[in-house]
Write a protein that holds these residues in place. Sequence first.
Motif, PDB file in Angstrom:
ATOM      1  N   PRO A 108     -97.470  27.238  67.803  1.00 55.06           N
ATOM      2  CA  PRO A 108     -98.416  26.114  67.782  1.00 55.06           C
ATOM      3  C   PRO A 108     -98.616  25.539  69.172  1.00 55.06           C
ATOM      4  CG  PRO A 108     -96.283  25.440  66.915  1.00 55.06           C
ATOM      5  CD  PRO A 108     -96.212  26.923  67.088  1.00 55.06           C
ATOM      6  N   ASP A 109     -99.865  25.165  69.454  1.00 54.17           N
ATOM      7  CA  ASP A 109    -100.212  24.567  70.741  1.00 54.17           C
ATOM      8  C   ASP A 109    -100.680  23.135  70.489  1.00 54.17           C
ATOM      9  OD1 ASP A 109    -100.904  23.969  73.284  1.00 54.17           O
ATOM     10  OD2 ASP A 109    -102.627  25.326  73.404  1.00 54.17           O
ATOM     11  N   ASN A 110     -99.867  22.177  70.910  1.00 54.59           N
ATOM     12  CA  ASN A 110    -100.178  20.761  70.671  1.00 54.59           C
ATOM     13  C   ASN A 110    -100.775  20.089  71.891  1.00 54.59           C
ATOM     14  OD1 ASN A 110     -99.186  20.868  68.046  1.00 54.59           O
ATOM     15  ND2 ASN A 110     -97.090  20.518  68.743  1.00 54.59           N
ATOM     16  N   ALA A 111    -101.197  20.854  72.879  1.00 58.77           N
ATOM     17  CA  ALA A 111    -101.758  20.262  74.091  1.00 58.77           C
ATOM     18  C   ALA A 111    -103.226  19.921  73.880  1.00 58.77           C
ATOM     19  CB  ALA A 111    -101.579  21.226  75.264  1.00 58.77           C
ATOM     20  N   THR A 112    -103.498  19.101  72.883  1.00 59.05           N
ATOM     21  CA  THR A 112    -104.863  18.674  72.597  1.00 59.05           C
ATOM     22  C   THR A 112    -104.872  17.169  72.419  1.00 59.05           C
ATOM     23  OG1 THR A 112    -104.560  18.991  70.217  1.00 59.05           O
ATOM     24  CG2 THR A 112    -105.394  20.882  71.473  1.00 59.05           C
ATOM     25  N   GLY A 113    -106.079  16.604  72.374  1.00 56.56           N
ATOM     26  CA  GLY A 113    -106.197  15.160  72.214  1.00 56.56           C
ATOM     27  C   GLY A 113    -105.890  14.696  70.812  1.00 56.56           C
ATOM     28  N   ASN A 114    -106.177  15.538  69.798  1.00 64.03           N
ATOM     29  CA  ASN A 114    -105.940  15.161  68.413  1.00 64.03           C
ATOM     30  C   ASN A 114    -104.579  15.714  67.989  1.00 64.03           C
ATOM     31  OD1 ASN A 114    -108.510  14.037  68.307  1.00 64.03           O
ATOM     32  ND2 ASN A 114    -109.426  16.002  67.782  1.00 64.03           N
ATOM     33  N   PHE A 115    -103.563  14.905  68.125  1.00 65.42           N
ATOM     34  CA  PHE A 115    -102.196  15.347  67.831  1.00 65.42           C
ATOM     35  C   PHE A 115    -101.667  14.593  66.624  1.00 65.42           C
ATOM     36  CE2 PHE A 115     -97.628  14.438  68.298  1.00 65.42           C
ATOM     37  CZ  PHE A 115     -97.143  15.725  68.138  1.00 65.42           C
ATOM     38  N   THR A 116    -101.117  15.329  65.682  1.00 66.75           N
ATOM     39  CA  THR A 116    -100.467  14.753  64.513  1.00 66.75           C
ATOM     40  C   THR A 116     -99.042  15.281  64.459  1.00 66.75           C
ATOM     41  OG1 THR A 116    -102.557  14.652  63.307  1.00 66.75           O
ATOM     42  CG2 THR A 116    -100.523  14.511  62.018  1.00 66.75           C
ATOM     43  N   LYS A 117     -98.090  14.394  64.489  1.00 66.18           N
ATOM     44  CA  LYS A 117     -96.701  14.809  64.481  1.00 66.18           C
ATOM     45  C   LYS A 117     -96.313  15.299  63.089  1.00 66.18           C
ATOM     46  CE  LYS A 117     -92.026  13.265  65.600  1.00 66.18           C
ATOM     47  NZ  LYS A 117     -91.182  12.161  66.085  1.00 66.18           N
ATOM     48  N   VAL A 118     -95.762  16.495  63.055  1.00 62.52           N
ATOM     49  CA  VAL A 118     -95.311  17.114  61.814  1.00 62.52           C
ATOM     50  C   VAL A 118     -93.834  17.451  61.972  1.00 62.52           C
ATOM     51  CG1 VAL A 118     -95.596  19.031  60.213  1.00 62.52           C
ATOM     52  CG2 VAL A 118     -97.600  18.051  61.355  1.00 62.52           C
ATOM     53  N   ALA A 119     -93.046  17.074  60.977  1.00 65.37           N
ATOM     54  CA  ALA A 119     -91.614  17.376  61.029  1.00 65.37           C
ATOM     55  C   ALA A 119     -91.406  18.885  60.999  1.00 65.37           C
ATOM     56  CB  ALA A 119     -90.892  16.713  59.862  1.00 65.37           C
ATOM     57  N   GLN A 120     -90.699  19.402  61.987  1.00 65.01           N
ATOM     58  CA  GLN A 120     -90.436  20.826  62.074  1.00 65.01           C
ATOM     59  C   GLN A 120     -89.294  21.212  61.138  1.00 65.01           C
ATOM     60  OE1 GLN A 120     -92.455  22.904  63.992  1.00 65.01           O
ATOM     61  NE2 GLN A 120     -93.587  20.981  64.123  1.00 65.01           N
ATOM     62  N   ARG A 121     -89.234  22.487  60.815  1.00 67.91           N
ATOM     63  CA  ARG A 121     -88.219  23.009  59.916  1.00 67.91           C
ATOM     64  C   ARG A 121     -87.161  23.780  60.709  1.00 67.91           C
ATOM     65  NH1 ARG A 121     -88.384  21.178  54.474  1.00 67.91           N
ATOM     66  NH2 ARG A 121     -90.550  20.573  54.053  1.00 67.91           N
ATOM     67  N   ILE A 122     -85.899  23.524  60.408  1.00 67.24           N
ATOM     68  CA  ILE A 122     -84.779  24.206  61.044  1.00 67.24           C
ATOM     69  C   ILE A 122     -84.116  25.098  59.990  1.00 67.24           C
ATOM     70  CG2 ILE A 122     -82.646  23.967  62.351  1.00 67.24           C
ATOM     71  CD1 ILE A 122     -85.044  22.775  63.761  1.00 67.24           C
ATOM     72  N   PRO A 123     -84.152  26.418  60.154  1.00 66.93           N
ATOM     73  CA  PRO A 123     -83.509  27.290  59.164  1.00 66.93           C
ATOM     74  C   PRO A 123     -81.987  27.139  59.196  1.00 66.93           C
ATOM     75  CG  PRO A 123     -85.153  28.495  60.450  1.00 66.93           C
ATOM     76  CD  PRO A 123     -84.942  27.183  61.138  1.00 66.93           C
ATOM     77  N   VAL A 124     -81.395  26.995  58.021  1.00 67.99           N
ATOM     78  CA  VAL A 124     -79.947  26.898  57.862  1.00 67.99           C
ATOM     79  C   VAL A 124     -79.510  28.022  56.922  1.00 67.99           C
ATOM     80  CG1 VAL A 124     -78.030  25.475  57.045  1.00 67.99           C
ATOM     81  CG2 VAL A 124     -79.965  24.411  58.237  1.00 67.99           C
ATOM     82  N   ARG A 125     -78.605  28.872  57.414  1.00 69.06           N
ATOM     83  CA  ARG A 125     -78.113  29.976  56.593  1.00 69.06           C
ATOM     84  C   ARG A 125     -76.914  29.502  55.780  1.00 69.06           C
ATOM     85  NH1 ARG A 125     -77.427  36.321  57.960  1.00 69.06           N
ATOM     86  NH2 ARG A 125     -75.772  36.832  56.497  1.00 69.06           N
ATOM     87  N   ILE A 126     -76.977  29.731  54.454  1.00 68.38           N
ATOM     88  CA  ILE A 126     -75.954  29.261  53.526  1.00 68.38           C
ATOM     89  C   ILE A 126     -75.303  30.468  52.880  1.00 68.38           C
ATOM     90  CG2 ILE A 126     -75.522  27.909  51.455  1.00 68.38           C
ATOM     91  CD1 ILE A 126     -78.046  26.275  52.197  1.00 68.38           C
ATOM     92  N   ALA A 127     -74.002  30.580  53.029  1.00 63.66           N
ATOM     93  CA  ALA A 127     -73.243  31.649  52.389  1.00 63.66           C
ATOM     94  C   ALA A 127     -72.861  31.226  50.978  1.00 63.66           C
ATOM     95  CB  ALA A 127     -71.998  31.987  53.196  1.00 63.66           C
ATOM     96  N   ILE A 128     -72.934  32.179  50.054  1.00 61.09           N
ATOM     97  CA  ILE A 128     -72.595  31.903  48.658  1.00 61.09           C
ATOM     98  C   ILE A 128     -71.109  32.159  48.471  1.00 61.09           C
ATOM     99  CG2 ILE A 128     -73.074  32.555  46.279  1.00 61.09           C
ATOM    100  CD1 ILE A 128     -75.847  33.455  47.233  1.00 61.09           C
ATOM    101  N   ASP A 129     -70.413  31.172  47.931  1.00 57.56           N
ATOM    102  CA  ASP A 129     -68.974  31.296  47.737  1.00 57.56           C
ATOM    103  C   ASP A 129     -68.671  32.407  46.737  1.00 57.56           C
ATOM    104  OD1 ASP A 129     -68.677  29.228  49.481  1.00 57.56           O
ATOM    105  OD2 ASP A 129     -68.399  27.694  47.929  1.00 57.56           O
ATOM    106  N   PRO A 130     -67.593  33.181  46.961  1.00 61.85           N
ATOM    107  CA  PRO A 130     -67.244  34.266  46.022  1.00 61.85           C
ATOM    108  C   PRO A 130     -66.689  33.723  44.718  1.00 61.85           C
ATOM    109  CG  PRO A 130     -65.586  34.059  47.747  1.00 61.85           C
ATOM    110  CD  PRO A 130     -66.687  33.119  48.116  1.00 61.85           C
ATOM    111  N   GLY A 131     -66.575  34.639  43.747  1.00 65.05           N
ATOM    112  CA  GLY A 131     -65.994  34.279  42.465  1.00 65.05           C
ATOM    113  C   GLY A 131     -66.949  33.616  41.507  1.00 65.05           C
ATOM    114  N   GLN A 132     -68.256  33.780  41.684  1.00 66.32           N
ATOM    115  CA  GLN A 132     -69.251  33.192  40.799  1.00 66.32           C
ATOM    116  C   GLN A 132     -70.044  34.329  40.146  1.00 66.32           C
ATOM    117  OE1 GLN A 132     -70.979  29.304  42.515  1.00 66.32           O
ATOM    118  NE2 GLN A 132     -70.573  30.541  44.343  1.00 66.32           N
ATOM    119  N   ALA A 133     -69.896  34.467  38.843  1.00 63.08           N
ATOM    120  CA  ALA A 133     -70.531  35.575  38.138  1.00 63.08           C
ATOM    121  C   ALA A 133     -72.049  35.509  38.225  1.00 63.08           C
ATOM    122  CB  ALA A 133     -70.088  35.577  36.675  1.00 63.08           C
TER     123      ALA A 133
END
Length: 374
Positions: free
Chosen positions: A330-355
């Motif tokens: 994305p290029d925000n170097a314009t006059g019409n700027f709207t702030k949008v919350a960015q997304r940060i990927p978080v990797r979640i491991a699944i605990d063992p022992g769950q059928a």
Amino acid sequence: MTDAAPASAPAPAQPAPQPAAPPAPEPPAPEPKKRVLWTVVAAAAAVLGVLLVLYAWRLPPFTGGVQRTDNAYVRGQVTLISPQVSGYVTDVPVKDFQTVQPGQLLAQVDDRIYRQRLDQAQAALHAAEAALENSAQSQASARGSVAQYAAAIAGAEATLAKAQADANRARTLKEGGWVSQANVDVAEAALRSAQAQVAQARAQRGVAETGVESAVVNRDALAAGVENARAAVRLAQIDLANTRITAPRAGRLGEVGVRQGQYVTAGTQLMGLVPDAIWVTANMKETQMKNVRVGQPVDLSVDALGGQTLRGHVERIAPAAGSEFSVIRPDNATGNFTKVAQRIPVRIAIDPGQAAAQRLAPGMSVVARIDTGG
């Protein structure tokens, strides 16, 4: 005097009519009370609903230490199976969604051409090895020639020594008058011939030594040719082995797109392989990342399992927002700027022992709740 007849008794007075009693007032209708009651109940339900929504979305005053997102999906290392060689597919022994083991045959490409190429490479190797062996014989023959000419030099030098002695003797006898000049000339001619034979033998030995050097150099070239032929054989063997397309690891197949008799080339997508290793990627808003840390417990609600909750923990956090990895940033170097919350990927491991975790598959939607206070 006669008594007068008694006057008649006056008639009893009639009671005055009483005014009619007013009708008893009817009790007031209960409807206003019910209306007030229902109003209170409705207001309470509305407040409770708002509170439930705020609690579900973890909005004030229920922010707490749990960060929730429904922008989460099950991920896995999906491998796209493709051939390394071109040809017609002669066999597809697997089916859609089948479980396979490492090394199991998935498809077979016609290998007749590749077998012939292997035979051709092996024949070229045999020819190169024969030429190398012949070079060894040539080198031994050249060394023998050097030894032969060395012996010839020794013989020529002995003949030269005898001719030199004969010439000296003839000159001495000539000076004493014992022989004629002719005898001296013959002895000197023999001396010159012996000298020429020595020079010739030495030249021939030099030629033989050059032949030895040439044989050695040629042998190095032939040895390199043998290694090249062996490399060609190994390449042909690899191409022949690549006609058998096998499973690189255990897992389940996706849809098998290749058909018997189909012509495929290197890179043609045949099918997908989904291994057992899976995890969840939750795309959290940057405003939720303040207290998110590796190792924190996570509750995972999976839509495909009817909302059943699984346990996991934060395994890794992306080093940048997801927009940084997009093809078109994305290029925000314009006059019409709207702030949008960015997304940060978080990797979640699944605990063992769950059928229930055995039923997870890449692409499923998940609702993740990270306990940042845990």
